[in-house]
Design a protein around this motif. Structure first.
Motif, PDB file in Angstrom:
ATOM      1  N   GLY A 185       0.801  -1.229   0.000  1.00  0.00           N
ATOM      2  CA  GLY A 185       0.000   0.000   0.000  1.00  0.00           C
ATOM      3  C   GLY A 185       0.827   1.270   0.000  1.00  0.00           C
ATOM      4  N   GLY A 186       2.136   1.143   0.223  1.00  0.00           N
ATOM      5  CA  GLY A 186       2.992   2.327   0.136  1.00  0.00           C
ATOM      6  C   GLY A 186       3.687   2.720   1.424  1.00  0.00           C
ATOM      7  N   VAL A 187       3.384   2.049   2.536  1.00  0.00           N
ATOM      8  CA  VAL A 187       4.047   2.409   3.800  1.00  0.00           C
ATOM      9  C   VAL A 187       5.506   1.957   3.728  1.00  0.00           C
ATOM     10  CG1 VAL A 187       4.063   2.060   6.298  1.00  0.00           C
ATOM     11  CG2 VAL A 187       1.882   2.168   5.072  1.00  0.00           C
ATOM     12  N   ARG A 188       6.416   2.831   4.132  1.00  0.00           N
ATOM     13  CA  ARG A 188       7.846   2.510   4.048  1.00  0.00           C
ATOM     14  C   ARG A 188       8.572   2.662   5.385  1.00  0.00           C
ATOM     15  NH1 ARG A 188       6.124   0.354   0.496  1.00  0.00           N
ATOM     16  NH2 ARG A 188       6.539   0.485  -1.740  1.00  0.00           N
ATOM     17  N   LEU A 189       7.953   3.339   6.333  1.00  0.00           N
ATOM     18  CA  LEU A 189       8.577   3.520   7.653  1.00  0.00           C
ATOM     19  C   LEU A 189       7.521   3.221   8.716  1.00  0.00           C
ATOM     20  CD1 LEU A 189       9.024   6.450   5.818  1.00  0.00           C
ATOM     21  CD2 LEU A 189      11.007   6.479   7.301  1.00  0.00           C
ATOM     22  N   ILE A 190       7.949   2.632   9.818  1.00  0.00           N
ATOM     23  CA  ILE A 190       7.010   2.337  10.908  1.00  0.00           C
ATOM     24  C   ILE A 190       7.635   2.701  12.254  1.00  0.00           C
ATOM     25  CG2 ILE A 190       5.715   0.542  12.149  1.00  0.00           C
ATOM     26  CD1 ILE A 190       5.459  -1.007   9.563  1.00  0.00           C
ATOM     27  N   GLY A 191       6.886   3.488  13.020  1.00  0.00           N
ATOM     28  CA  GLY A 191       7.220   3.739  14.415  1.00  0.00           C
ATOM     29  C   GLY A 191       6.274   2.897  15.252  1.00  0.00           C
ATOM     30  N   PRO A 192       6.781   1.859  15.920  1.00  0.00           N
ATOM     31  CA  PRO A 192       5.874   0.964  16.642  1.00  0.00           C
ATOM     32  C   PRO A 192       4.996   1.680  17.664  1.00  0.00           C
ATOM     33  CG  PRO A 192       8.040  -0.037  16.445  1.00  0.00           C
ATOM     34  CD  PRO A 192       8.176   1.376  15.947  1.00  0.00           C
ATOM     35  N   ALA A 193       5.521   2.729  18.298  1.00  0.00           N
ATOM     36  CA  ALA A 193       4.793   3.332  19.422  1.00  0.00           C
ATOM     37  C   ALA A 193       4.256   4.726  19.107  1.00  0.00           C
ATOM     38  CB  ALA A 193       5.716   3.439  20.631  1.00  0.00           C
ATOM     39  N   TRP A 194       3.208   5.108  19.809  1.00  0.00           N
ATOM     40  CA  TRP A 194       2.845   6.513  20.030  1.00  0.00           C
ATOM     41  C   TRP A 194       2.690   6.580  21.552  1.00  0.00           C
ATOM     42  CZ3 TRP A 194      -1.860   9.285  21.464  1.00  0.00           C
ATOM     43  CH2 TRP A 194      -1.699  10.675  21.376  1.00  0.00           C
TER      44      TRP A 194
ATOM     45  N   PRO B 237      12.563   5.014  26.079  1.00  0.00           N
ATOM     46  CA  PRO B 237      13.992   4.755  25.872  1.00  0.00           C
ATOM     47  C   PRO B 237      14.406   3.297  26.107  1.00  0.00           C
ATOM     48  CG  PRO B 237      13.724   6.850  26.970  1.00  0.00           C
ATOM     49  CD  PRO B 237      12.336   6.250  26.845  1.00  0.00           C
ATOM     50  N   GLN B 238      13.806   2.665  27.090  1.00  0.00           N
ATOM     51  CA  GLN B 238      14.132   1.257  27.364  1.00  0.00           C
ATOM     52  C   GLN B 238      13.799   0.395  26.137  1.00  0.00           C
ATOM     53  OE1 GLN B 238      11.821  -0.460  30.587  1.00  0.00           O
ATOM     54  NE2 GLN B 238      12.888  -2.426  30.430  1.00  0.00           N
ATOM     55  N   ALA B 239      12.628   0.617  25.576  1.00  0.00           N
ATOM     56  CA  ALA B 239      12.210  -0.138  24.386  1.00  0.00           C
ATOM     57  C   ALA B 239      13.072   0.242  23.186  1.00  0.00           C
ATOM     58  CB  ALA B 239      10.735   0.124  24.088  1.00  0.00           C
ATOM     59  N   ALA B 240      13.405   1.543  23.085  1.00  0.00           N
ATOM     60  CA  ALA B 240      14.226   2.006  21.958  1.00  0.00           C
ATOM     61  C   ALA B 240      15.601   1.340  21.981  1.00  0.00           C
ATOM     62  CB  ALA B 240      14.368   3.533  22.003  1.00  0.00           C
ATOM     63  N   ARG B 241      16.191   1.237  23.174  1.00  0.00           N
ATOM     64  CA  ARG B 241      17.513   0.592  23.293  1.00  0.00           C
ATOM     65  C   ARG B 241      17.437  -0.858  22.830  1.00  0.00           C
ATOM     66  NH1 ARG B 241      17.167   3.353  28.575  1.00  0.00           N
ATOM     67  NH2 ARG B 241      18.350   5.277  28.322  1.00  0.00           N
ATOM     68  N   GLN B 242      16.385  -1.555  23.268  1.00  0.00           N
ATOM     69  CA  GLN B 242      16.223  -2.965  22.863  1.00  0.00           C
ATOM     70  C   GLN B 242      16.017  -3.066  21.354  1.00  0.00           C
ATOM     71  OE1 GLN B 242      12.991  -3.386  25.924  1.00  0.00           O
ATOM     72  NE2 GLN B 242      13.810  -5.470  26.054  1.00  0.00           N
ATOM     73  N   ALA B 243      15.207  -2.143  20.817  1.00  0.00           N
ATOM     74  CA  ALA B 243      14.900  -2.185  19.380  1.00  0.00           C
ATOM     75  C   ALA B 243      16.160  -1.926  18.556  1.00  0.00           C
ATOM     76  CB  ALA B 243      13.822  -1.163  19.046  1.00  0.00           C
ATOM     77  N   LEU B 244      16.993  -0.978  19.024  1.00  0.00           N
ATOM     78  CA  LEU B 244      18.217  -0.655  18.279  1.00  0.00           C
ATOM     79  C   LEU B 244      19.192  -1.824  18.303  1.00  0.00           C
ATOM     80  CD1 LEU B 244      18.688   3.082  19.324  1.00  0.00           C
ATOM     81  CD2 LEU B 244      18.221   2.226  17.025  1.00  0.00           C
TER      82      LEU B 244
ATOM     83  N   THR C 281      17.286  -0.360   8.624  1.00  0.00           N
ATOM     84  CA  THR C 281      17.503   1.086   8.734  1.00  0.00           C
ATOM     85  C   THR C 281      16.743   1.659   9.926  1.00  0.00           C
ATOM     86  OG1 THR C 281      17.732   1.167   6.341  1.00  0.00           O
ATOM     87  CG2 THR C 281      17.296   3.258   7.453  1.00  0.00           C
ATOM     88  N   VAL C 282      17.442   2.481  10.728  1.00  0.00           N
ATOM     89  CA  VAL C 282      16.810   3.052  11.932  1.00  0.00           C
ATOM     90  C   VAL C 282      16.899   4.578  11.915  1.00  0.00           C
ATOM     91  CG1 VAL C 282      17.206   1.035  13.387  1.00  0.00           C
ATOM     92  CG2 VAL C 282      18.978   2.786  13.235  1.00  0.00           C
ATOM     93  N   ILE C 283      15.825   5.215  12.390  1.00  0.00           N
ATOM     94  CA  ILE C 283      15.784   6.683  12.498  1.00  0.00           C
ATOM     95  C   ILE C 283      14.949   7.065  13.724  1.00  0.00           C
ATOM     96  CG2 ILE C 283      15.851   6.948   9.971  1.00  0.00           C
ATOM     97  CD1 ILE C 283      12.833   7.877  10.232  1.00  0.00           C
ATOM     98  N   ALA C 284      14.972   8.373  14.033  1.00  0.00           N
ATOM     99  CA  ALA C 284      13.953   8.957  14.913  1.00  0.00           C
ATOM    100  C   ALA C 284      13.374  10.110  14.084  1.00  0.00           C
ATOM    101  CB  ALA C 284      14.566   9.461  16.208  1.00  0.00           C
ATOM    102  N   SER C 285      12.204   9.911  13.508  1.00  0.00           N
ATOM    103  CA  SER C 285      11.680  10.895  12.546  1.00  0.00           C
ATOM    104  C   SER C 285      11.433  12.257  13.183  1.00  0.00           C
ATOM    105  CB  SER C 285      10.388  10.385  11.895  1.00  0.00           C
ATOM    106  OG  SER C 285       9.330  10.338  12.842  1.00  0.00           O
ATOM    107  N   HIS C 286      11.031  12.259  14.456  1.00  0.00           N
ATOM    108  CA  HIS C 286      10.735  13.527  15.139  1.00  0.00           C
ATOM    109  C   HIS C 286      10.968  13.380  16.636  1.00  0.00           C
ATOM    110  CE1 HIS C 286       7.148  11.187  15.617  1.00  0.00           C
ATOM    111  NE2 HIS C 286       6.419  12.144  16.159  1.00  0.00           N
ATOM    112  N   ALA C 287      12.146  13.775  17.085  1.00  0.00           N
ATOM    113  CA  ALA C 287      12.478  13.644  18.508  1.00  0.00           C
ATOM    114  C   ALA C 287      13.648  14.560  18.850  1.00  0.00           C
ATOM    115  CB  ALA C 287      12.848  12.198  18.824  1.00  0.00           C
TER     116      ALA C 287
ATOM    117  N   ILE D 129      12.119   5.100  15.862  1.00  0.00           N
ATOM    118  CA  ILE D 129      12.027   4.888  17.324  1.00  0.00           C
ATOM    119  C   ILE D 129      11.385   6.062  18.072  1.00  0.00           C
ATOM    120  CG2 ILE D 129      14.042   3.347  17.348  1.00  0.00           C
ATOM    121  CD1 ILE D 129      15.392   5.879  18.908  1.00  0.00           C
ATOM    122  N   SER D 130      10.980   7.132  17.358  1.00  0.00           N
ATOM    123  CA  SER D 130      10.286   8.238  18.030  1.00  0.00           C
ATOM    124  C   SER D 130       9.107   7.675  18.825  1.00  0.00           C
ATOM    125  CB  SER D 130       9.706   9.222  17.009  1.00  0.00           C
ATOM    126  OG  SER D 130      10.626   9.563  16.027  1.00  0.00           O
TER     127      SER D 130
END
Ligand SMILES: [Zn+2]
Length: 359
Positions: A160-169, A209-216, A222-228, A204-205
């Motif tokens: 459908g076109g999604v290319r990036l996913i941030g698991p959390a809000w 942080p605990q989850a972000a460390r595990q995810a990294l 490819t990893v980013i923080a789109s807005h943080a 990872i935005s």
């Protein structure tokens, strides 16, 4: 060209009927005339086709976003979900909105899904004069993965076109999130493994942080923080929305890129609505912090989050619309940033990350 890694375009279309084929000023005029509640709930818009064009914002990461009902505050009083099924429906609707926007206004908007799409898009922007009309490229970013019911449907989202996913809000079944600390769960690990298989960018935005460390640690892709923004510049808050130094270092070690958010409350945690707008120099301070911390201009960029719960009232002085992000260039130059640094921060860093996943 400038690339903005985070704009809640579809959410505003869905929740408030915002028509971004018009300018931000035109949308503000229409909303004032029609008595729309959008300015009161979400602030006055910062976005609009002529403004993207004027600011040379050639590519935007357009989000799929909706809040969970349990976290609905006044500013998120629009569509919300109670469970994964409802989230799936809302996220699907928003993805359809991007397709419709591009299908109905191909002169103004274009979805970027492949390397060929990207190359053609960049060639057109290079070839045409700066003020000539041309489409804005949209790369779709899923903010909060609640709309993914099971990992095996990720390939459909990619289709459908999604290319990036941030698991959390907020926090969710995958991991701790903003305001709801916690680790990556077993379901979160399974999601990441499946994202990696399909080839998504991990954003990872909003991850605690605990989850972000595990995810990294876990994510090979490819990893980013789109807005943080960096937590070190926001000592007055203990919110888990900002990036601790060790997470910045871990992102940089993985050649990640961090999008700085020009939202007053994310630039100075003591800022409150109604206070004087902060100087634009504050945004440069946050950009500079990442550069000093990581030793180069390679890991920082812009992720405005415009129209994502705040409007023109809540961004630094001098920003009336997205076009004014260009005003950061002379401020960066005055701090000693070269043209190459500025081009990296404005576009090339994000471009490097998009190229890594578009085939
Ligand atoms: Zn966000």
């Amino acid at each position: 060209m400038l690339i903005d890694a985070h704009e809640d375009i579809a959410w505003n279309m869905l929740a408030y009927g915002r028509d971004y084929t018009h300018s931000a000023h035109e949308i503000r005029r229409q909303e004032a005339k029609n008595g729309s509640r959008a300015p009161e709930l979400n602030g006055n818009t910062l976005l609009g086709y002529p403004d993207w064009l004027r600011g040379q914002v050639g590519i935007v990461f357009g989000t799929l976003f909706a809040p969970p009902k349990r976290r609905q505050t006044r500013k998120w009083e629009g569509p919300a979900y109670a469970d994964a099924e409802e989230a799936h429906r809302l996220y699907r609707q928003e993805l359809d909105l991007y397709h419709r926007l591009a299908d109905e206004h191909p002169d103004q908007f274009r979805l970027l899904r492949t390397r060929a799409d990207l190359n053609a898009h960049i060639a057109e922007w290079k070839q045409k004069p700066a003020d000539a009309p041309k489409p804005i490229g949209i790369v779709v970013l899923m903010e909060g993965a609640e709309g993914v019911r099971t990992p095996d449907e990720l390939s459909q989202w990619w289709e459908g076109g999604v290319r990036l996913i941030g698991p959390a809000w907020a926090g969710n079944r995958f991991c701790g999130g903003t305001g709801e600390p916690g680790p990556l769960t077993a379901e979160g690990s399974a999601l990441l493994a499946a994202m990696d298989d399909v080839g998504f960018v991990l954003d990872i935005s909003h991850m605690d942080p605990q989850a972000a460390r595990q995810a990294l640690e876990a994510y090979a892709g490819t990893v980013i923080a789109s807005h943080a923004n960096p937590a070190a510049l926001l000592p007055e808050t203990d919110s888990n929305r900002f990036l601790p130094d060790d997470v910045i270092d871990a992102l940089a070690a993985r050649d990640g890129v961090i999008g700085i958010v020009p939202f007053n409350r994310f630039l100075d945690a003591t800022w409150k609505p109604g206070d004087p707008r902060l100087p634009l120099e504050k945004v440069v301070e946050h950009i500079d912090y990442i550069c000093q911390r990581t030793g180069s201009s390679r890991h920082v960029a812009i992720g405005s989050d415009f129209d994502g719960g705040f409007g023109v009232e809540s961004v630094p002085a001098g920003i009336d619309t997205v076009a004014d992000l260009q005003k950061l260039a002379p401020l960066l130059a005055a701090r000693g940033y070269t043209n190459d640094d500025i081009a990296a921060i404005f576009a090339h860093n994000w471009l490097r990350k998009i190229k890594a996943i578009l085939h």
